[in-house]
Design a protein around this motif. Structure first.
Motif, short mmCIF file in Angstrom:
data_model
loop_
_atom_site.label_atom_id
_atom_site.label_comp_id
_atom_site.label_asym_id
_atom_site.label_seq_id
_atom_site.Cartn_x
_atom_site.Cartn_y
_atom_site.Cartn_z
N LEU A 422 0.75 -1.14 0.08
CA LEU A 422 -0.07 -0.07 -0.02
C LEU A 422 0.87 1.23 -0.06
O LEU A 422 1.92 1.21 0.39
CB LEU A 422 -0.77 -0.03 1.33
CG LEU A 422 -1.93 -1.05 1.35
CD1 LEU A 422 -2.48 -1.07 2.62
CD2 LEU A 422 -2.96 -1.07 0.20
N ASP A 423 0.22 2.46 -0.68
CA ASP A 423 1.01 3.63 -0.68
C ASP A 423 1.30 4.23 0.97
O ASP A 423 0.25 4.25 1.63
CB ASP A 423 0.14 4.67 -1.30
CG ASP A 423 1.09 5.83 -1.68
OD1 ASP A 423 1.69 6.17 -0.99
OD2 ASP A 423 0.73 6.57 -2.64
N THR A 424 2.37 4.33 1.41
CA THR A 424 2.79 4.35 2.71
C THR A 424 3.21 6.01 2.88
O THR A 424 3.95 6.35 3.82
CB THR A 424 3.81 3.65 3.37
OG1 THR A 424 5.05 3.33 2.55
CG2 THR A 424 3.10 2.16 3.56
N THR A 425 3.15 6.83 1.69
CA THR A 425 3.82 8.22 1.88
C THR A 425 2.98 9.25 2.90
O THR A 425 3.52 10.04 3.21
CB THR A 425 3.77 8.80 0.38
OG1 THR A 425 2.49 8.74 -0.21
CG2 THR A 425 4.29 7.94 -0.75
N SER A 426 1.69 8.70 3.09
CA SER A 426 0.98 9.39 4.05
C SER A 426 0.00 8.35 4.78
O SER A 426 -0.50 7.44 4.10
CB SER A 426 0.29 10.55 3.62
OG SER A 426 -0.68 10.27 2.87
N GLN A 427 -0.34 8.76 6.04
CA GLN A 427 -1.30 7.95 6.59
C GLN A 427 -2.65 7.86 5.96
O GLN A 427 -3.48 6.68 5.87
CB GLN A 427 -1.43 8.18 8.22
CG GLN A 427 -2.37 7.30 8.96
CD GLN A 427 -1.67 5.96 9.17
OE1 GLN A 427 -0.49 5.74 9.45
NE2 GLN A 427 -2.56 4.95 8.83
N GLN A 430 -2.60 5.57 3.23
CA GLN A 430 -2.37 4.29 3.48
C GLN A 430 -3.89 3.63 3.98
O GLN A 430 -4.41 2.38 3.54
CB GLN A 430 -1.43 4.00 4.72
CG GLN A 430 -1.24 2.63 4.96
CD GLN A 430 -0.07 2.37 5.94
OE1 GLN A 430 0.55 3.30 6.25
NE2 GLN A 430 0.17 1.28 6.49
N ASN A 431 -4.58 4.50 4.76
CA ASN A 431 -5.84 4.16 5.01
C ASN A 431 -6.77 3.99 4.12
O ASN A 431 -7.43 3.20 3.93
CB ASN A 431 -6.68 5.23 5.96
CG ASN A 431 -5.56 5.37 7.44
OD1 ASN A 431 -5.08 4.34 7.56
ND2 ASN A 431 -5.80 6.30 8.31
N ARG A 432 -6.69 4.90 2.75
CA ARG A 432 -7.60 4.74 1.87
C ARG A 432 -7.24 3.59 0.97
O ARG A 432 -8.31 2.65 0.83
CB ARG A 432 -7.30 6.04 0.76
CG ARG A 432 -8.00 5.88 -0.35
CD ARG A 432 -7.64 6.90 -1.42
NE ARG A 432 -8.23 6.88 -2.76
CZ ARG A 432 -9.52 7.28 -2.99
NH1 ARG A 432 -10.36 7.69 -2.16
NH2 ARG A 432 -9.98 6.91 -4.25
N GLY A 433 -6.10 3.20 0.94
CA GLY A 433 -5.72 1.88 0.40
C GLY A 433 -6.22 0.58 0.95
O GLY A 433 -6.73 -0.27 0.43
#
Length: 482
Positions: A422-427, A430-433
């Protein structure tokens, strides 16, 4: 202009298809979702009415999906504006969402809401910027894009707009597939046919935006500057504040309607509710995929009796009669590449069987190609039980093979989903993913189960038919009753 087009998608798409906001035709009983907008850059009013705003200004729009403060402000404004006393009120419901709950016991058959026409937003509503409204109507803009532009125009007025409380109550972050990025659609829904439906609908809206830009926006730059970013009463489409707080349930069959006696928007309950229970309406008899596409949710497993899965079928290019069959399909408006048919737990449509017959039919049956294609397209005047016993077994096997092919795609995705990065560049991303992946998993599981069930049912009947031929009717009863 790509950003402008994309934001316009968000607006226009939600008008006919996004939950839990609803629009409906007052002359018709079914409710449909209405308008949501993402945050958009400033939509400028007429130069004669307001000074130019900075293109970096963010258009204030909506609230968090679980915000009760904005919803309560909406309720107070509606009451002050003519909404009669209600038996339902806004509260948090499952998964942190908002919904309308019973404030007291509600009996089955009661009419609720009674939203007056003065609180509906239609194509006839007065514009705060009359010149903009006049230009759009002069060009015969359809209701949906007209209402989308109307709300954006009103949002730009902020607190000075009559509809500011309504606009502030709309969810800022919906999860309809129409708000997923192309990479999210490709990644999470590669096994489901709903991915293509979403992409096609986005393309339709792109065409709508480009048409409006060419015909209207570019010719009236003082009303629609280049930096603009657009994020049943006679059958008119209407936005219905308050009614759009109602959530969907697969277990009810009640819809918004226009009640002529009270001259208001109402719905009639088809079950009783105790105080504190959430009150529901139906968004229509839709599959889980359609609900995700338009509203951004997947019902709990096993609750949607209208669930179905699209099965893609296509002719075999190696078929000696390929060109002849393709010509027959095109004549009746069917795609040259592939055709999708819905499969439900209870079975599949006659059109699907007709397409399968056409696909497996030999050259000796060329005289029947036209009849099969007509039935496959649902254009046949005579609705008869189309059967060709000599090729029925091959047709069923063709369908089962395609079911198996689709099942394997779902299995592959479900296996891979557990290890997806998942995209971890921002919380937030990440939550959206995590959330989008879960929606996709829930959808794929439900669609895969329908295909498994379809295989089982057809194999069961094929076996039963075979036993009948071999053992006879009396022995068949004994075998299948053991």
């Amino acid at each position: 202009m790509a950003e402008a087009s994309r934001t316009f998608h968000a607006t226009l798409f939600s008008l006919p298809t996004f939950s839990p906001r609803l629009h409906f035709k007052l002359s018709y009983s079914h409710s449909h979702p209405s308008l949501h907008l993402k945050r958009a850059r400033s939509v400028q009013r007429s130069i004669s009415e307001t000074k130019t705003m900075s293109s970096d200004t963010t258009l204030p729009w909506g609230c968090d999906i679980d915000s009760l403060e904005n919803a309560e402000a909406l309720q107070k404004w509606l009451s002050d504006s003519g909404l009669p006393p209600q038996k339902v009120g806004i509260n948090k419901v499952e998964m942190g969402k908002r919904g309308l709950v019973a404030l007291k016991k509600i009996n089955r058959g009661e009419k609720l809401l009674f939203v007056p026409p003065s609180l509906l937003i239609t194509s006839d509503s007065d514009w705060s910027s009359p010149e903009v409204g006049h230009v759009l109507k002069q060009h015969n803009v359809a209701d949906l894009p007209l209402l989308a532009t109307y709300l954006i125009s009103e949002a730009n007025l902020q607190k000075s707009s009559r509809w500011s409380n309504y606009i502030s109550s709309l969810p800022r972050q919906p999860y309809s597939l129409l708000y997923w990025t192309r990479s999210e659609l490709d990644r999470y829904l590669k096994a489901s046919q709903i991915r293509l439906r979403a992409i096609e609908r986005i393309a339709d809206i792109t065409g709508t935006f480009d048409d409006l830009r060419r015909r209207i926006f570019s010719k009236h730059p003082h009303l629609f500057p280049k930096e603009i970013y657009l994020s049943s009463m006679d059958g008119k489409v209407a936005l219905v504040p308050w009614a759009d707080m109602l959530n969907h349930s697969c277990e009810v069959e009640t819809y918004l309607n226009y009640d002529k006696s009270s001259q208001a928007v109402v719905f009639t309950t088809d079950r009783a509710y105790q105080s504190g229970e959430q009150v529901f309406i139906s968004y229509g008899k839709k599959s889980n995929a359609e609900l995700l596409l338009s509203y951004g949710f997947v019902p709990k497993e096993g609750t949607n009796l209208n669930d179905s899965v699209e099965l893609p079928l296509s002719l075999k290019i190696s078929d000696k009669c390929y060109k002849q069959k393709l010509k027959a399909l095109k004549k009746h408006g069917l795609s040259a590449s592939s055709q999708c048919y819905p499969i439900q737990i209870s079975g599949w449509p006659l059109e699907l069987m007709a397409y399968a017959y056409l696909t497996v039919s030999p050259p000796s049956m060329s005289k029947q190609f036209e009849e099969m294609a007509a039935m496959a397209s649902n254009e046949s005047i005579i609705r008869k039980d189309l059967r060709y016993p000599e090729i029925e077994e091959k047709a069923l096997q063709f369908i089962l093979d395609n079911c198996e092919s689709s099942i394997s795609k779902y299995s592959k995705f479900l296996k891979e989903s557990g290890s997806m990065d998942l995209d971890t560049t921002s919380q937030e991303l990440q939550n959206r993913g995590v959330f989008l992946k879960q929606l996709a998993v829930d959808l794929c599981i439900s669609e895969q189960k329908i295909l498994h069930r379809a295989q089982y049912v057809r194999l069961h009947f094929c076996l039963k038919d075979l036993c009948f031929k071999v053992l006879g009717a009396s022995s068949l009863t004994l075998v299948f009753n053991q």
